[in-house]
Design a protein around this motif. Structure first.
Motif, PDB file in Angstrom:
ATOM      1  N   ILE A   1       0.851  -1.194   0.000  1.00 24.56           N
ATOM      2  CA  ILE A   1       0.000   0.000   0.000  1.00 24.56           C
ATOM      3  C   ILE A   1       0.883   1.238   0.000  1.00 24.56           C
TER       4      ILE A   1
ATOM      5  N   LYS B   1      -0.310  -2.158  -4.880  1.00 26.35           N
ATOM      6  CA  LYS B   1      -1.666  -2.701  -5.087  1.00 26.35           C
ATOM      7  C   LYS B   1      -2.737  -1.672  -4.751  1.00 26.35           C
ATOM      8  N   LEU B   2      -2.404  -0.779  -3.843  1.00 22.86           N
ATOM      9  CA  LEU B   2      -3.361   0.267  -3.479  1.00 22.86           C
ATOM     10  C   LEU B   2      -2.594   1.581  -3.399  1.00 22.86           C
ATOM     11  N   LYS B   3      -3.087   2.591  -4.135  1.00 21.85           N
ATOM     12  CA  LYS B   3      -2.388   3.878  -4.166  1.00 21.85           C
ATOM     13  C   LYS B   3      -3.296   4.951  -3.581  1.00 21.85           C
TER      14      LYS B   3
ATOM     15  N   ASP C   1      -6.081   5.169  -6.474  1.00 19.88           N
ATOM     16  CA  ASP C   1      -7.373   4.586  -6.107  1.00 19.88           C
ATOM     17  C   ASP C   1      -8.229   5.574  -5.319  1.00 19.88           C
TER      18      ASP C   1
ATOM     19  N   ILE D   1     -11.867  -0.498   1.775  1.00 16.62           N
ATOM     20  CA  ILE D   1     -11.492  -0.779   0.380  1.00 16.62           C
ATOM     21  C   ILE D   1     -11.198  -2.269   0.245  1.00 16.62           C
TER      22      ILE D   1
ATOM     23  N   LYS E   1     -11.353  -3.612  -5.128  1.00 16.32           N
ATOM     24  CA  LYS E   1     -11.468  -2.143  -5.270  1.00 16.32           C
ATOM     25  C   LYS E   1     -12.911  -1.652  -5.202  1.00 16.32           C
TER      26      LYS E   1
END
Ligand SMILES: [Fe+2]
Ligand SMILES: [Fe+2]
Length: 507
Positions: free
Chosen positions: A104, A140-142, A179, A223, A227
């Motif tokens: 992340i 994987k998660l921004k 995201d 989240i 997504k």
């Protein structure tokens, strides 16, 4: 990231020993946070009321009450007051940072200008954001957080104190597949899906200042690995106010190739008739040749037909557009209303605000006022439009609905946000809530498009004004397919070079 990520997002505590600080609401928020299992907590600025040392001392004590596995603290404009940005660095932490843990990525930015309410990211913060995003492009998660709002927020009065380079930041975030973005500042909670990025604003948890009679609040965000983003807006005791559910699809599907072209629009602005520049008429001639060569069903002029709204300017302009009169839809810009311009406008143009063409409805929304670059719709027109557009939309679902206006609603890259629409927050919410298909504007001389919720927004450059911000003049070509997909291209004048600005599948 196999499990949903649970995030607490709170903002604008405005801690001070004085009465502006609602201590009970702050304590309630802390209790709610401490009793809610979560993975990380994000605070998006205005920890203190005035950036004073006594306030930072009090805030330092109070923030220790929060129990969280991980906390990110972001500076706000109130913290930056009175040299408070230096105290922040000593007592709270860095003003700009990033963290990459368990796939992340979180980037925290300082969007503040000391002693100003309005914001600015600045070239260095924009470059820093780009650099970190390219380094961790596989995350994987921004997530990104900063204080100032990125899109206009409803129910917060006049649109002001935004970041002047919000357009540049927005395009970086959209281009890099962020995201979720977390912001504060306007003291009103709001969630928007912009293409495949969710922009989450928190209300204030403990300032005396709330907006439109709203409650003090904070957000709980979940989240999932797929997504799906759930934003639960809660009052400080944890009671739910509203929940928004958004899905990031990141679908690479372009326009469905089985759908044929249904409607083609040429979108232009800034013809600038009466201009002192000798190149205007040459550029206009070349521009209209290109427009004609694309064979549009409708030509939409988004304002600044004339240079100064003079009678002679109007006469030349009306004559120049006479061959296209059956295809033309015109919405005035501020130049057209200068001096006697408003009267001339009514003399030469139909002032109907709804035009039906080829099973498509166009709503002309005049956002310009005489002698100012700043736009306004006004509460009366808003009410009329809500009733009108909403009613029409609900009745005619198969129609394609386009709103034509001069001022833009979404910040545009490489421009300075100084003459936005005064009531942009409420107008944007109204248009996205009513699911208008397309909103066209022609301010600031720069072509740009994006989609917020189900509504596409396209701004065009000037076609023949020499005062344009862009290097070359241009107009936009917009194709609507039978499936409702929208393709926006920019065509440069005089070269005729075409570039795609955006492709949005049908809803
Ligand atoms: Fe604030
Ligand atoms: Fe603020």
């Amino acid at each position: 990231m196999d499990e949903p990520i649970k995030i607490i997002h709170f903002s604008d505590t405005h801690i001070t020993p004085r009465s502006q600080f609602m201590v009970q609401d702050f304590n309630n928020t802390v209790n709610s946070i401490n009793s809610t299992p979560h993975d990380l907590a994000i605070f998006t600025g205005d920890l203190t009321q005035d950036g004073l040392i006594e306030e930072f001392e009090l805030a330092s004590k109070m923030r220790k009450k929060i129990i969280s596995p991980k906390m990110y603290w972001i500076i706000g404009n109130h913290d930056s007051r009175s040299g408070g940005f230096e105290v922040w660095e000593k007592m709270i932490g860095p003003r700009e940072f990033h963290d990459y843990t368990n796939d992340i990525l979180f980037i925290g930015l300082d969007s503040c200008i000391p002693d100003r309410d309005g914001g600015r990211f600045g070239r260095e913060a924009l470059d820093y954001t780009k650099k970190i995003l390219s380094k961790y492009s596989d995350a994987k998660l921004k997530l990104v957080g900063f204080h100032h709002h990125l899109l206009p927020i409803p129910k917060t009065g006049r649109e002001r104190s935004n970041a002047i380079d919000a357009g540049n930041m927005l395009s970086i975030l959209l281009d890099n597949g962020i995201d979720a973005v977390f912001t504060g500042h306007k003291h009103h909670p709001n969630v928007y899906k912009v293409e495949d990025t969710i922009i989450i604003s928190a209300g204030s948890s403990s300032s005396y200042k709330t907006r439109s009679g709203g409650k003090r609040s904070f957000n709980y965000v979940e989240i999932t690995p797929e997504k799906e983003i759930k934003v639960k807006i809660q009052d400080t005791t944890g009671e739910e106010i509203k929940t928004e559910l958004k899905t990031i699809t990141r679908r690479f599907r372009m326009v469905d190739s089985t759908g044929g072209k249904w409607l083609r629009m040429a979108q232009l602005s800034g013809t600038d008739f009466g201009a002192s520049s000798k190149d205007q008429s040459e550029l206009f001639k070349k521009g209209m040749e290109l427009v004609e060569s694309t064979n549009p069903d409708v030509i939409i002029h988004c304002g600044n037909l004339t240079e100064k709204g003079r009678s002679a300017d109007y006469e030349v302009a009306v004559q120049a557009f006479a061959p296209y009169s059956d295809k033309l839809i015109f919405c005035p810009g501020p130049n057209d209303l200068r001096g006697y311009g408003e009267t001339l406008l009514h003399k030469y143009f139909d002032t109907e605000d709804t035009i039906e063409k080829d099973e498509s409805s166009f709503y002309v929304l005049n956002t310009s006022a005489p002698e100012t670059e700043i736009g306004v719709v006004g509460r009366t027109t808003q009410n009329r439009l809500v009733r009108y557009v909403y009613h029409t939309k609900m009745q005619e679902k198969d129609k394609f609905h386009t709103v034509v206006m001069h001022h833009h609603l979404i910040p545009i890259p490489n421009t300075i946000e100084t003459s936005a629409l005064e009531d942009a927050g409420d107008v944007l919410r109204m248009l996205t809530d009513t699911e208008v298909n397309l909103v066209l504007s022609g301010h600031l001389g720069r072509a740009y498009c994006t989609r917020v919720e189900k509504t596409a927004f396209a701004n065009c450059n000037t076609i023949s004004s020499q005062k344009t911000a862009s290097i070359e003049n241009s107009f936009n070509l917009i194709d609507i397919s039978t499936e409702g997909a929208i393709v926006v291209s920019e065509i440069l004048v005089p070269s005729g070079f075409r570039r795609i600005l955006g492709i949005f599948p049908g809803n």
